[in-house]
Design an enzyme around this catalytic site. Structure first.
Site, PDB file in Angstrom:
ATOM      1  N   HIS A  29       0.857  -1.190   0.000  1.00 59.19           N
ATOM      2  CA  HIS A  29       0.000   0.000   0.000  1.00 59.19           C
ATOM      3  C   HIS A  29       0.893   1.241   0.000  1.00 59.19           C
ATOM      4  O   HIS A  29       2.133   1.114   0.001  1.00 59.19           O
ATOM      5  CB  HIS A  29      -0.956  -0.027   1.198  1.00 59.19           C
ATOM      6  N   GLY A  31       1.901   3.159   2.165  1.00 55.73           N
ATOM      7  CA  GLY A  31       2.928   3.190   3.212  1.00 55.73           C
ATOM      8  C   GLY A  31       4.220   2.543   2.708  1.00 55.73           C
ATOM      9  O   GLY A  31       5.307   3.136   2.795  1.00 55.73           O
ATOM     10  N   HIS A  32       4.085   1.345   2.126  1.00 53.30           N
ATOM     11  CA  HIS A  32       5.268   0.658   1.581  1.00 53.30           C
ATOM     12  C   HIS A  32       5.860   1.446   0.410  1.00 53.30           C
ATOM     13  O   HIS A  32       7.072   1.596   0.289  1.00 53.30           O
ATOM     14  CB  HIS A  32       4.889  -0.728   1.038  1.00 53.30           C
ATOM     15  N   GLY A 138       8.368   1.925   8.474  1.00 57.46           N
ATOM     16  CA  GLY A 138       7.383   2.983   8.701  1.00 57.46           C
ATOM     17  C   GLY A 138       7.190   3.199  10.195  1.00 57.46           C
ATOM     18  O   GLY A 138       7.270   2.254  10.990  1.00 57.46           O
ATOM     19  N   ASP A 141       4.590   1.326  12.823  1.00 58.12           N
ATOM     20  CA  ASP A 141       5.049   0.252  13.709  1.00 58.12           C
ATOM     21  C   ASP A 141       6.173   0.804  14.577  1.00 58.12           C
ATOM     22  O   ASP A 141       7.340   0.404  14.443  1.00 58.12           O
ATOM     23  CB  ASP A 141       5.512  -0.949  12.883  1.00 58.12           C
ATOM     24  N   VAL A 167       1.936   6.848   6.734  1.00 59.86           N
ATOM     25  CA  VAL A 167       1.091   7.336   5.633  1.00 59.86           C
ATOM     26  C   VAL A 167      -0.351   6.990   5.989  1.00 59.86           C
ATOM     27  O   VAL A 167      -0.623   5.899   6.512  1.00 59.86           O
ATOM     28  CB  VAL A 167       1.507   6.687   4.298  1.00 59.86           C
ATOM     29  N   SER A 177      -1.936  -3.259   5.742  1.00 61.55           N
ATOM     30  CA  SER A 177      -2.518  -4.315   4.906  1.00 61.55           C
ATOM     31  C   SER A 177      -3.816  -4.811   5.526  1.00 61.55           C
ATOM     32  O   SER A 177      -4.711  -5.258   4.821  1.00 61.55           O
ATOM     33  CB  SER A 177      -1.535  -5.470   4.760  1.00 61.55           C
TER      34      SER A 177
HETATM   35  O1  PAF Z   1       6.351  -4.611   9.195  1.00 62.31           O
HETATM   36  C1  PAF Z   1       6.298  -5.685   8.544  1.00 62.31           C
HETATM   37  O2  PAF Z   1       5.671  -5.778   7.494  1.00 62.31           O
HETATM   38  C2  PAF Z   1       7.048  -6.903   9.059  1.00 62.31           C
HETATM   39  O3  PAF Z   1       7.040  -6.925  10.454  1.00 62.31           O
HETATM   40  C3  PAF Z   1       8.486  -7.004   8.524  1.00 62.31           C
HETATM   41  C4  PAF Z   1       9.319  -5.830   8.975  1.00 62.31           C
HETATM   42  C5  PAF Z   1       8.467  -7.071   7.013  1.00 62.31           C
HETATM   43  C6  PAF Z   1       9.170  -8.276   9.049  1.00 62.31           C
HETATM   44  O4  PAF Z   1       8.515  -9.424   8.627  1.00 62.31           O
END
Ligand code: PAF
Length: 273
Positions: A29, A31-32, A138, A141, A167, A177
């Protein structure tokens, strides 16, 4: 974009440094994509991984139903001109020595006791395989990135951890997600989570006293419950080490985790006074 399907391939590729790494579990999304865009702008080669890490899911969590949208994810990454996509081999998470994280006994660590150990163990493996110059996360988390930063600093690992702002959807709901489990009107309703902690952050800035922390928490909890959120936690902690706030606290973390229609959602704001 070149797809890498096995860890061994990393020994055969000569990457252009500095190399940036964006770890994800897919179902990408904004954010990524913001992390990938930032990486493309600031580093020479960008590697994104998609791997649903079994080590970080508890028994009753959504590991088997976690959304898988690989074809779409690949299109999104190609549009951003991401250089490499790493899809690790099936046994990538097997036979690893678990790493015990610091700062994992509060917030999400209480209701998800093995989660951060699983995250840290897999991130350590990724860093050993990829050896990136930077690794991007991000701030949604918050606890995750703090734990990883602490680990990398303590172990003197040369990969730099970079955290970018959360975001949000139009409603204010932090991109995740898991938002896909909700309908558009539910997502709009969940904008109230951010509105709630934003209000608390304004109050905290205005009052500037420690004594207000408990009353702010109570106010936030009442507001969230009234709006049908099932509370996991609403905490105000020291943002630097997740300890209780004291007179010396400069950076306050307002962190929340709730369930709405069984979907777990988290968010946070850091207030620096
Ligand atoms: O934030 C995430 O999507 C997951 O915790 C990560 C950092 C990809 C580790 O599996």
């Amino acid at each position: 974009m070149k797809v890498i399907n096995s860890s061994k391939e990393f020994d055969l590729i000569s990457f252009d440094s500095p190399v940036a790494f964006v770890p994800t579990m897919g179902n990408l999304h904004e954010g990524h994509l913001t992390l990938v865009r930032y990486a493309k702008k600031n580093y020479s080669d960008v590697i994104t991984s998609i791997f649903i890490n079994p080590l970080q899911f508890g028994k009753n969590e959504d590991f088997s139903s976690y959304p898988k949208t690989l074809t779409h994810d690949i299109k999104l990454l190609e549009n951003l001109d991401c250089d490499y996509l790493f899809l690790p081999e099936d046994n990538f998470a097997e036979n690893l020595i678990s790493i015990k994280p610091k700062f994992a006994d509060v917030l999400c660590g209480i209701s998800r006791p093995i989660h951060f150990q699983g995250v840290l163990t897999i991130i350590d493996k990724f860093i050993k395989v990829i050896k990136p110059d930077v690794c991007l996360f991000g701030l949604k988390d918050y606890q995750q990135q703090l734990i990883i930063k602490d680990y990398v600093n303590t172990k003197k690992i040369r990969t730099k951890i970079i955290s970018l702002p959360t975001v949000r959807e139009k409603s204010g709901l932090a991109m995740s997600s898991r938002n896909n489990y909700l309908s558009p009107s539910e997502r709009k309703h969940c904008g109230k989570i951010f509105a709630c902690i934003e209000n608390l952050s304004k109050d905290l800035r205005e009052s500037k006293t420690l004594s207000t922390v408990e009353s702010l928490k109570t106010k936030g909890l009442i507001h969230l419950k009234k709006n049908d959120f099932e509370i996991d936690y609403l905490e105000i902690l020291d943002a630097d080490d997740l300890s209780f706030v004291t007179k010396k606290t400069m950076n306050f973390l307002i962190a929340v985790a709730v369930k709405y229609r069984k979907v777990r959602l988290i968010d946070n704001i850091v207030v620096s006074l």
